[in-house]
Design a protein around this motif. Structure first.
Motif, PDB file in Angstrom:
ATOM      1  N   THR A   1       8.322   4.663  17.615  1.00  0.00           N
ATOM      2  CA  THR A   1       9.553   4.215  16.946  1.00  0.00           C
ATOM      3  C   THR A   1       9.238   3.278  15.775  1.00  0.00           C
ATOM      4  O   THR A   1       9.917   3.317  14.745  1.00  0.00           O
ATOM      5  CB  THR A   1      10.491   3.495  17.939  1.00  0.00           C
ATOM      6  N   ALA A   2       8.187   2.460  15.942  1.00  0.00           N
ATOM      7  CA  ALA A   2       7.789   1.553  14.849  1.00  0.00           C
ATOM      8  C   ALA A   2       7.308   2.348  13.644  1.00  0.00           C
ATOM      9  O   ALA A   2       7.649   2.037  12.495  1.00  0.00           O
ATOM     10  CB  ALA A   2       6.693   0.609  15.322  1.00  0.00           C
ATOM     11  N   ILE A   3       6.528   3.392  13.908  1.00  0.00           N
ATOM     12  CA  ILE A   3       6.017   4.244  12.815  1.00  0.00           C
ATOM     13  C   ILE A   3       7.171   4.950  12.107  1.00  0.00           C
ATOM     14  O   ILE A   3       7.259   4.938  10.871  1.00  0.00           O
ATOM     15  CB  ILE A   3       4.996   5.271  13.359  1.00  0.00           C
ATOM     16  N   ILE A   4       8.086   5.539  12.916  1.00  0.00           N
ATOM     17  CA  ILE A   4       9.227   6.270  12.319  1.00  0.00           C
ATOM     18  C   ILE A   4      10.093   5.331  11.496  1.00  0.00           C
ATOM     19  O   ILE A   4      10.462   5.637  10.352  1.00  0.00           O
ATOM     20  CB  ILE A   4      10.070   6.956  13.429  1.00  0.00           C
ATOM     21  N   SER A   5      10.419   4.158  12.065  1.00  0.00           N
ATOM     22  CA  SER A   5      11.258   3.181  11.365  1.00  0.00           C
ATOM     23  C   SER A   5      10.616   2.747  10.050  1.00  0.00           C
ATOM     24  O   SER A   5      11.279   2.681   9.005  1.00  0.00           O
ATOM     25  CB  SER A   5      11.478   1.959  12.265  1.00  0.00           C
ATOM     26  N   THR A   6       9.306   2.480  10.103  1.00  0.00           N
ATOM     27  CA  THR A   6       8.596   2.010   8.906  1.00  0.00           C
ATOM     28  C   THR A   6       8.477   3.113   7.862  1.00  0.00           C
ATOM     29  O   THR A   6       8.639   2.858   6.659  1.00  0.00           O
ATOM     30  CB  THR A   6       7.193   1.491   9.302  1.00  0.00           C
ATOM     31  N   VAL A   7       8.201   4.338   8.309  1.00  0.00           N
ATOM     32  CA  VAL A   7       8.076   5.472   7.367  1.00  0.00           C
ATOM     33  C   VAL A   7       9.382   5.692   6.626  1.00  0.00           C
ATOM     34  O   VAL A   7       9.396   5.894   5.404  1.00  0.00           O
ATOM     35  CB  VAL A   7       7.635   6.753   8.119  1.00  0.00           C
TER      36      VAL A   7
ATOM     37  N   THR B   1       4.097  -2.827  12.743  1.00  0.00           N
ATOM     38  CA  THR B   1       4.884  -2.566  11.528  1.00  0.00           C
ATOM     39  C   THR B   1       4.095  -2.905  10.272  1.00  0.00           C
ATOM     40  O   THR B   1       4.117  -2.151   9.290  1.00  0.00           O
ATOM     41  CB  THR B   1       6.188  -3.390  11.565  1.00  0.00           C
ATOM     42  N   SER B   2       3.377  -4.025  10.293  1.00  0.00           N
ATOM     43  CA  SER B   2       2.608  -4.457   9.123  1.00  0.00           C
ATOM     44  C   SER B   2       1.501  -3.460   8.785  1.00  0.00           C
ATOM     45  O   SER B   2       1.291  -3.113   7.619  1.00  0.00           O
ATOM     46  CB  SER B   2       2.002  -5.841   9.366  1.00  0.00           C
ATOM     47  N   VAL B   3       0.779  -3.015   9.825  1.00  0.00           N
ATOM     48  CA  VAL B   3      -0.324  -2.062   9.601  1.00  0.00           C
ATOM     49  C   VAL B   3       0.214  -0.745   9.055  1.00  0.00           C
ATOM     50  O   VAL B   3      -0.319  -0.192   8.078  1.00  0.00           O
ATOM     51  CB  VAL B   3      -1.122  -1.839  10.909  1.00  0.00           C
ATOM     52  N   VAL B   4       1.296  -0.229   9.688  1.00  0.00           N
ATOM     53  CA  VAL B   4       1.891   1.042   9.221  1.00  0.00           C
ATOM     54  C   VAL B   4       2.423   0.888   7.804  1.00  0.00           C
ATOM     55  O   VAL B   4       2.244   1.780   6.957  1.00  0.00           O
ATOM     56  CB  VAL B   4       3.019   1.502  10.184  1.00  0.00           C
TER      57      VAL B   4
ATOM     58  N   ARG C   1       5.534  -5.022  -4.549  1.00  0.00           N
ATOM     59  CA  ARG C   1       6.103  -6.217  -3.904  1.00  0.00           C
ATOM     60  C   ARG C   1       5.910  -6.149  -2.382  1.00  0.00           C
ATOM     61  O   ARG C   1       5.711  -7.165  -1.728  1.00  0.00           O
ATOM     62  CB  ARG C   1       7.592  -6.343  -4.237  1.00  0.00           C
ATOM     63  N   GLN C   2       6.016  -4.938  -1.819  1.00  0.00           N
ATOM     64  CA  GLN C   2       5.843  -4.761  -0.370  1.00  0.00           C
ATOM     65  C   GLN C   2       4.378  -4.877   0.050  1.00  0.00           C
ATOM     66  O   GLN C   2       4.069  -5.177   1.194  1.00  0.00           O
ATOM     67  CB  GLN C   2       6.369  -3.390   0.073  1.00  0.00           C
ATOM     68  N   PHE C   3       3.465  -4.634  -0.904  1.00  0.00           N
ATOM     69  CA  PHE C   3       2.041  -4.522  -0.588  1.00  0.00           C
ATOM     70  C   PHE C   3       1.455  -5.818  -0.021  1.00  0.00           C
ATOM     71  O   PHE C   3       0.707  -5.800   0.959  1.00  0.00           O
ATOM     72  CB  PHE C   3       1.278  -4.109  -1.861  1.00  0.00           C
ATOM     73  N   SER C   4       1.779  -6.957  -0.626  1.00  0.00           N
ATOM     74  CA  SER C   4       1.185  -8.232  -0.183  1.00  0.00           C
ATOM     75  C   SER C   4       1.817  -8.763   1.099  1.00  0.00           C
ATOM     76  O   SER C   4       1.181  -9.503   1.856  1.00  0.00           O
ATOM     77  CB  SER C   4       1.313  -9.284  -1.289  1.00  0.00           C
ATOM     78  N   GLN C   5       3.073  -8.361   1.346  1.00  0.00           N
ATOM     79  CA  GLN C   5       3.785  -8.891   2.514  1.00  0.00           C
ATOM     80  C   GLN C   5       3.095  -8.553   3.842  1.00  0.00           C
ATOM     81  O   GLN C   5       2.842  -9.450   4.647  1.00  0.00           O
ATOM     82  CB  GLN C   5       5.234  -8.401   2.518  1.00  0.00           C
ATOM     83  N   PRO C   6       2.767  -7.253   4.124  1.00  0.00           N
ATOM     84  CA  PRO C   6       2.101  -6.960   5.400  1.00  0.00           C
ATOM     85  C   PRO C   6       0.718  -7.600   5.539  1.00  0.00           C
ATOM     86  O   PRO C   6       0.281  -7.897   6.653  1.00  0.00           O
ATOM     87  CB  PRO C   6       1.991  -5.426   5.411  1.00  0.00           C
ATOM     88  N   ILE C   7       0.041  -7.841   4.392  1.00  0.00           N
ATOM     89  CA  ILE C   7      -1.282  -8.476   4.450  1.00  0.00           C
ATOM     90  C   ILE C   7      -1.147  -9.922   4.936  1.00  0.00           C
ATOM     91  O   ILE C   7      -1.858 -10.364   5.840  1.00  0.00           O
ATOM     92  CB  ILE C   7      -1.983  -8.435   3.072  1.00  0.00           C
ATOM     93  N   THR C   8      -0.215 -10.669   4.325  1.00  0.00           N
ATOM     94  CA  THR C   8      -0.005 -12.065   4.736  1.00  0.00           C
ATOM     95  C   THR C   8       0.552 -12.144   6.155  1.00  0.00           C
ATOM     96  O   THR C   8       0.207 -13.046   6.927  1.00  0.00           O
ATOM     97  CB  THR C   8       0.948 -12.787   3.768  1.00  0.00           C
ATOM     98  N   GLN C   9       1.427 -11.171   6.508  1.00  0.00           N
ATOM     99  CA  GLN C   9       1.967 -11.132   7.879  1.00  0.00           C
ATOM    100  C   GLN C   9       0.849 -10.911   8.886  1.00  0.00           C
ATOM    101  O   GLN C   9       0.786 -11.571   9.914  1.00  0.00           O
ATOM    102  CB  GLN C   9       3.001 -10.004   8.000  1.00  0.00           C
TER     103      GLN C   9
END
Length: 633
Positions: free
Chosen positions: A64-70, A191-194, A335-343
């Motif tokens: 569900t996390a993968i589907i939601s993120t995709v 979610t961050s990794v996906v 803009r989305q790219f740096s967010q999962p890295i810092t998370q």
């Protein structure tokens, strides 16, 4: 006397969020000291073992996390198509192309598709959180249950060797830390990794060149963050140290307020507070300032990346290598790219702290338990109260014996007084009798049965205790007395109170037996508290009674009242009386004089005085004649 700040309730961050690892607050928890586990891999593996029964639910969370993120990731690309169509229609109209118009039907379809995608993404995110909440709570429920059951099986020496704050911190705060991480950080990590993988794929599909520009800004960000984080960590450590000192100082000043006033130490106390407060201020603002620089610096570096992306994207559009909508989509992805890295970096810190918490909890679970109960446990149906110590030896440490070859023979109904200087082993003797500690050799026999052949619950059910430190809970007087026996009737409670000489003072209270005692029972006097504990013991109707310094903290007049109540309580029961005030044990059938863990004298009051030995010296040191008046020394 200063207390560590870890014993205090953890603070909350702005908006009620959790503090970063180590307790400080700052953007993304960067730069704060992190509590680390001694054995990270082993503890992680053990914690994962608690999640194994929930494999299917965890697989569902992952899907569900993968589907939601995709769904969330593909949205900017689709939105870019709408932007391109809008731009193309507008440009054709500006050029004066016959029949040129903006295809709002196509744009409307894309908007509806986007709404659908966002709804689906939110729905799957909800399902993911719902399942994970159940998994986290069930896992922590089982862990908390294990801890609670383990604490019930631990010997008294475990609790004697640790502060209550430390045990509570492990059983409550550390377990809550695990709960929060499982419920929030685990799903955030997935979610961050996906998101990171998905964003890179989508950016590469638009323009590998622009992707390279965005990726090249990362090392610059990391270098800047690491330098600031290293510097701010020093200040955060100082902040936590000063905060602990300040909390300890304030607590001491409030609890010892009268002492400070009596000795005129107000100014010194204020000076110490101001000194600690200044140290906290200096380290605090520096820590917050340094960590507060991270976000502006990252924004500056990211903005440089956006500028380069916009310039390169514009050139590619003029060369018709990409469409205008792709630039808009790419900037969103950037803009989305740096967010999962810092998370992910922040979650890594949280996981470090969580594994440390798990390790502290597992240390409780791995503690040596009490000696197992007897397989075929005996039971004393009608207890008489005969007690014998046969060649009993005991020491808290193997190499330091406290009691050596102790022999005592107590007949049913006898009053046994135990006296001696501090550290003589009086309370230890009682702890051994009730199996709070296990003897090293010899045996303790009650009514002919070795106490080790009895279940601890049954053994302790034979005893009633009245201690120096009265224990009453936040409830009515009726319920406090009734605690002595389950299912006691109103008549039995009142009869017990009368027998303890407590009924009169209870009825003078505004609500009588319904009077609610506050948390420390400070709305009644010390003597009244003691009378209630005696009433509770009378109601329990024990075969053997233990009175441990029951009158040491009351005045002489109240002592007489309590003594009358205790005489009623001891009637027909085997009683062990520990006393410093020797005036309270003159009528004892047998007095055991202890020193350095051994019974050095035995006999009644008169016999021991005639011996003119250790007891006589002890007794005479308490009672001296001054001007013909006997006074306690």
């Amino acid at each position: 006397m200063s207390r560590d700040s870890n014993n205090h309730k953890p603070q909350q961050g702005p908006g009620g969020g959790r503090p970063g690892p180590g307790g400080g607050f700052g953007p993304m928890g960067m730069g704060m000291p992190i509590q680390k586990a001694k054995n990270f891999k082993g503890t992680l593996k053990r914690l994962i073992g608690y999640l194994k029964p929930h494999k299917l639910q965890l697989l569902s969370v992952l899907i569900t996390a993968i589907i939601s993120t995709v769904f969330a990731i593909v949205s900017p690309k689709i939105m870019g198509k709408a932007t391109t169509k809008l731009f193309e229609g507008l440009m054709m109209k500006l050029r004066g192309v016959p029949g040129a118009k903006i295809d709002f039907d196509y744009i409307g379809q894309i908007v509806l598709l986007l709404i659908g995608l966002y709804i689906l993404s939110a729905a799957f995110a909800y399902i993911q959180q719902y399942i994970m909440a159940g998994v986290a709570q069930k896992t922590v429920y089982n862990l908390r249950k294990e801890v609670e059951e383990k604490l019930n099986r631990l010997p008294l020496k475990y609790f004697d060797s640790r502060t209550h704050g430390e045990i509570l911190s492990r059983a409550v705060n550390d377990v809550d830390n695990i709960s929060t991480t499982l419920q929030q950080s685990l799903t955030q990590l997935i979610t961050s990794v996906v998101t990171l993988i998905g964003v890179i794929v989508m950016m590469l599909s638009i323009s590998p060149l622009m992707t390279l520009i965005v990726v090249l800004t990362l090392p610059l960000s990391f270098v800047a963050i690491m330098k600031i984080a290293k510097k701010s960590q020093t200040y955060f450590k100082g902040q936590q140290k000063s905060l602990g000192q300040l909390n300890g100082h304030v607590e001491e000043m409030y609890t010892g307020h009268k002492v400070i006033k009596v000795f005129g130490q107000e100014q010194k106390s204020i000076e110490k507070f101001e000194e600690t407060n200044e140290a906290l201020y200096q380290s605090g603002w520096k820590a917050q300032f340094m960590s507060g620089m991270i976000m502006p610096l990252m924004s500056f570096i990211n903005n440089i990346g956006y500028v380069l992306v916009s310039v390169v994207g514009g050139i590619l559009v003029t060369k018709k290598a990409i469409e205008i909508g792709d630039i808009q989509a790419f900037i969103q992805y950037a803009r989305q790219f740096s967010q999962p890295i810092t998370q992910t970096a922040n979650i890594a810190n949280v996981i470090q702290s969580t594994i440390a918490s798990a390790e502290r909890v597992f240390e409780i679970l791995d503690e040596t338990e009490e000696v197992p109960e007897a397989v075929a446990a005996a039971e004393i149906v009608t207890p008489n109260g005969e007690v014998r110590f046969e060649h009993v030896s005991f020491g808290y440490n193997e190499n330091e014996p406290l009691i050596d070859d102790m022999n005592i023979d107590v007949k049913p109904g006898q009053r046994i007084a135990i006296v001696g200087p501090t550290g003589a082993g009086k309370t230890t003797l009682i702890n051994l009798l009730m199996r709070f500690y296990e003897i090293n050799s010899g045996k303790i026999v009650i009514d002919g049965i070795d106490t080790r052949d009895l279940k601890r619950e049954h053994l302790r059910g034979l005893f009633g205790m009245v201690l120096q430190d009265t224990w009453l809970f936040n409830s009515s007087i009726r319920e406090n007395i009734a605690y002595g026996r389950e299912g006691a009737t109103e008549a039995e409670i009142v009869a017990a109170a009368r027998a303890a000489n407590a009924d009169h003072f209870i009825r003078t209270l505004p609500e009588g037996y319904d009077t609610i005692l506050n948390e420390e029972a400070s709305n009644i006097s010390q003597g009244q508290k003691q009378l209630l504990t005696i009433a509770r013991a009378i109601l329990a109707n024990p075969a053997i009674l233990i009175l441990d310094e029951a009158t040491s903290s009351v005045d002489t007049r109240t002592e007489v009242q309590i003594q009358k109540a205790m005489n009623h309580l001891m009637k027909g029961r085997t009683s062990f009386i520990i006393a410093h005030r020797l005036s309270t044990i003159r009528d004892a059938d047998l007095i055991l004089v202890m020193n350095h863990g051994s019974v050095i004298e035995k006999g009644n009051h008169q016999e021991l005085l005639e011996k003119d030995g250790f007891y006589a010296d002890l007794y005479n040191s308490q009672f001296t004649k001054r001007n013909g008046i006997e006074s306690v020394g």
